[in-house]
Motif scaffolding. Sequence first.
Motif, PDB file in Angstrom:
ATOM      1  N   TYR A  26     -10.073 -26.406 -31.351  1.00 47.86           N
ATOM      2  CA  TYR A  26     -10.648 -27.036 -32.547  1.00 47.86           C
ATOM      3  C   TYR A  26     -11.544 -26.081 -33.334  1.00 47.86           C
ATOM      4  N   ASP A  27     -11.333 -24.786 -33.190  1.00 50.23           N
ATOM      5  CA  ASP A  27     -12.145 -23.803 -33.919  1.00 50.23           C
ATOM      6  C   ASP A  27     -12.024 -23.963 -35.431  1.00 50.23           C
ATOM      7  N   ALA A  28     -10.891 -24.465 -35.894  1.00 50.63           N
ATOM      8  CA  ALA A  28     -10.681 -24.637 -37.339  1.00 50.63           C
ATOM      9  C   ALA A  28     -11.628 -25.682 -37.927  1.00 50.63           C
ATOM     10  N   LEU A  29     -12.199 -26.547 -37.060  1.00 51.60           N
ATOM     11  CA  LEU A  29     -13.095 -27.604 -37.545  1.00 51.60           C
ATOM     12  C   LEU A  29     -14.564 -27.207 -37.480  1.00 51.60           C
ATOM     13  N   LEU A  30     -14.846 -25.971 -37.040  1.00 53.27           N
ATOM     14  CA  LEU A  30     -16.233 -25.534 -36.925  1.00 53.27           C
ATOM     15  C   LEU A  30     -16.941 -25.608 -38.274  1.00 53.27           C
ATOM     16  N   ASN A  31     -18.194 -26.067 -38.236  1.00 46.49           N
ATOM     17  CA  ASN A  31     -19.057 -26.218 -39.425  1.00 46.49           C
ATOM     18  C   ASN A  31     -18.549 -27.274 -40.393  1.00 46.49           C
ATOM     19  N   GLN A  32     -17.707 -28.157 -39.892  1.00 49.69           N
ATOM     20  CA  GLN A  32     -17.226 -29.281 -40.700  1.00 49.69           C
ATOM     21  C   GLN A  32     -17.762 -30.578 -40.107  1.00 49.69           C
ATOM     22  N   GLU A  33     -17.840 -31.607 -40.943  1.00 52.34           N
ATOM     23  CA  GLU A  33     -18.296 -32.918 -40.464  1.00 52.34           C
ATOM     24  C   GLU A  33     -17.130 -33.655 -39.818  1.00 52.34           C
ATOM     25  N   VAL A  34     -17.343 -34.122 -38.615  1.00 52.13           N
ATOM     26  CA  VAL A  34     -16.293 -34.844 -37.876  1.00 52.13           C
ATOM     27  C   VAL A  34     -16.897 -36.092 -37.246  1.00 52.13           C
ATOM     28  N   MET A  35     -16.032 -36.969 -36.767  1.00 51.14           N
ATOM     29  CA  MET A  35     -16.463 -38.152 -36.024  1.00 51.14           C
ATOM     30  C   MET A  35     -15.812 -38.092 -34.647  1.00 51.14           C
ATOM     31  N   VAL A  36     -16.637 -38.144 -33.623  1.00 51.93           N
ATOM     32  CA  VAL A  36     -16.126 -38.079 -32.250  1.00 51.93           C
ATOM     33  C   VAL A  36     -16.459 -39.379 -31.519  1.00 51.93           C
ATOM     34  N   GLY A  37     -15.599 -39.733 -30.593  1.00 51.95           N
ATOM     35  CA  GLY A  37     -15.832 -40.902 -29.757  1.00 51.95           C
ATOM     36  C   GLY A  37     -15.497 -40.572 -28.320  1.00 51.95           C
ATOM     37  N   GLY A  38     -16.304 -41.064 -27.384  1.00 49.81           N
ATOM     38  CA  GLY A  38     -16.031 -40.777 -25.987  1.00 49.81           C
ATOM     39  C   GLY A  38     -17.078 -41.371 -25.067  1.00 49.81           C
ATOM     40  N   LYS A  39     -17.086 -40.895 -23.813  1.00 44.76           N
ATOM     41  CA  LYS A  39     -17.953 -41.451 -22.772  1.00 44.76           C
ATOM     42  C   LYS A  39     -19.086 -40.488 -22.446  1.00 44.76           C
ATOM     43  N   VAL A  40     -20.281 -41.027 -22.304  1.00 43.87           N
ATOM     44  CA  VAL A  40     -21.443 -40.239 -21.922  1.00 43.87           C
ATOM     45  C   VAL A  40     -21.306 -39.843 -20.449  1.00 43.87           C
ATOM     46  N   ILE A  41     -21.366 -38.530 -20.166  1.00 43.90           N
ATOM     47  CA  ILE A  41     -21.250 -38.069 -18.776  1.00 43.90           C
ATOM     48  C   ILE A  41     -22.566 -37.483 -18.263  1.00 43.90           C
ATOM     49  N   SER A  42     -23.534 -37.268 -19.148  1.00 44.05           N
ATOM     50  CA  SER A  42     -24.853 -36.806 -18.731  1.00 44.05           C
ATOM     51  C   SER A  42     -25.848 -37.067 -19.856  1.00 44.05           C
ATOM     52  N   SER A  43     -26.979 -37.720 -19.491  1.00 44.75           N
ATOM     53  CA  SER A  43     -27.990 -38.028 -20.504  1.00 44.75           C
ATOM     54  C   SER A  43     -29.330 -38.241 -19.823  1.00 44.75           C
ATOM     55  N   LEU A  44     -30.304 -37.374 -20.122  1.00 45.39           N
ATOM     56  CA  LEU A  44     -31.644 -37.514 -19.579  1.00 45.39           C
ATOM     57  C   LEU A  44     -32.553 -38.158 -20.624  1.00 45.39           C
ATOM     58  N   LYS A  45     -33.513 -38.941 -20.139  1.00 46.21           N
ATOM     59  CA  LYS A  45     -34.324 -39.792 -21.009  1.00 46.21           C
ATOM     60  C   LYS A  45     -35.053 -39.019 -22.100  1.00 46.21           C
ATOM     61  N   GLU A  55     -12.830 -38.395 -26.461  1.00 42.03           N
ATOM     62  CA  GLU A  55     -11.493 -38.956 -26.309  1.00 42.03           C
ATOM     63  C   GLU A  55     -10.803 -39.169 -27.658  1.00 42.03           C
ATOM     64  N   THR A  56     -11.622 -39.322 -28.718  1.00 36.97           N
ATOM     65  CA  THR A  56     -11.072 -39.449 -30.066  1.00 36.97           C
ATOM     66  C   THR A  56     -11.796 -38.502 -31.012  1.00 36.97           C
ATOM     67  N   LEU A  57     -11.060 -37.928 -31.953  1.00 37.58           N
ATOM     68  CA  LEU A  57     -11.625 -37.019 -32.953  1.00 37.58           C
ATOM     69  C   LEU A  57     -11.098 -37.436 -34.303  1.00 37.58           C
ATOM     70  N   LEU A  85     -19.461 -44.100 -26.830  1.00 36.75           N
ATOM     71  CA  LEU A  85     -20.188 -43.987 -28.090  1.00 36.75           C
ATOM     72  C   LEU A  85     -19.366 -43.250 -29.131  1.00 36.75           C
ATOM     73  N   SER A  86     -19.805 -43.418 -30.382  1.00 38.78           N
ATOM     74  CA  SER A  86     -19.214 -42.678 -31.491  1.00 38.78           C
ATOM     75  C   SER A  86     -20.336 -42.000 -32.273  1.00 38.78           C
ATOM     76  N   PHE A  87     -20.140 -40.703 -32.620  1.00 41.48           N
ATOM     77  CA  PHE A  87     -21.134 -39.943 -33.384  1.00 41.48           C
ATOM     78  C   PHE A  87     -20.456 -39.273 -34.574  1.00 41.48           C
ATOM     79  N   VAL A  88     -21.195 -39.171 -35.660  1.00 43.07           N
ATOM     80  CA  VAL A  88     -20.751 -38.420 -36.834  1.00 43.07           C
ATOM     81  C   VAL A  88     -21.701 -37.246 -37.018  1.00 43.07           C
TER      82      VAL A  88
END
Length: 375
Positions: A26-45, A55-57, A85-88
């Motif tokens: 996905y190097d072609a998408l670098l510095n571009q705005e995207v929307m990603v969706g997937g599962k949190v595998i690590s998150s500290l408070k 899982e989705t782009l 979650l989904s992030f933009v």
Amino acid sequence: RLALYVIIFFVGCTYMHVSQLASHHYDALLNQEVMVGGKVISSLKEKSTLFLRVETLDDRQVSPFTIQVKKAYQDDSHYLLGEHLSFVGKLTAPQVARNLGGFDEAKYLKSKGVFYKLKAKKEGVKLEKASTIFGLVNQTRTHLTSLFEKELRPKNARFLEGVLFGERGLLEEDFYALSQKMGLAHLFAVSGLHVGFLALFILLVFRFLPFKHFLLLGVLAILLIYYTLLSGGVPSAIRATGLILLSLLLKKCLHYQDLPTLLGWILFALVLDNPFALYDIGVILSFSLALGLGIFNAKLRGYLPQKPKALWNAFGISLTAELISLPLIAYFFYLVTPFSVLYNLIFVPLFTILVPLALLSCLLYMVSGVLGACG
């Protein structure tokens, strides 16, 4: 034994090479705005970043890959393990170190199998709750955190979370920096010290109960794996849990293997899951210390005085650990802690009291809130 480690090395290198080629898809998408969706595998408070298994782009299904998400400035949410979650935001590449001894973000993230970052523009959108097991883990962490905050002063509550769950971001910055200079930072990383004492406590309790060995092993496996998940599934906790369970299982089956072989199989499993774990300083330190203590401590002990036995045993372990970890810490962190042998002799015994009592209090809390609060 040698063949096993050779296989691990070649499988890891081959798998790593293939994964690295695929990772730059996905190097072609670098510095571009995207929307990603997937599962949190690590998150500290207290951290402003989390790891997301994408899982989705841009609303398209993609082959899963992991990214680091930097939360938006105004986003103070604590996203839970296993949530979808989904992030933009803007997709970027990690930065390499610009100064000698500086933090090499690209190298650190590579050890996690991560080659992309996302700088979120706004809060994440929750798509799906965590599955049953992760939901239970999150609920337990929330209850225990609430207990600490209710029964202890804020500083002590954060300290206990750091000790039991590896939440080093909750510790005061100056305090944690001092612990690093003293060579005591390992006390705030869930490892064999924590898992070992939990296993010892469980075995002592069940010794007085009429349970068969395999039933005991099943209960022990459930509790240790659950605690490993509570601590975020860090490699040191996985190594300790795997070593204890494999040792007990193989010993009962009369097929007990030596320590290097057992560690080799656990490392092989980690490498199959993430070949870039071979770059991870946590993995390198954890396995090096476990292997070194198992092989060299007894030999070093022969050169030390025999009495008082307890003191010289503790000193031998501390000295062995220092000799193994010193070159690794100097190479990776540009830090030398020559007096950590003495500091560990003072503080590790205190933690051998604190950790079991704190874990016991947490277990009592699951039975009765009053008993847990008293603990």
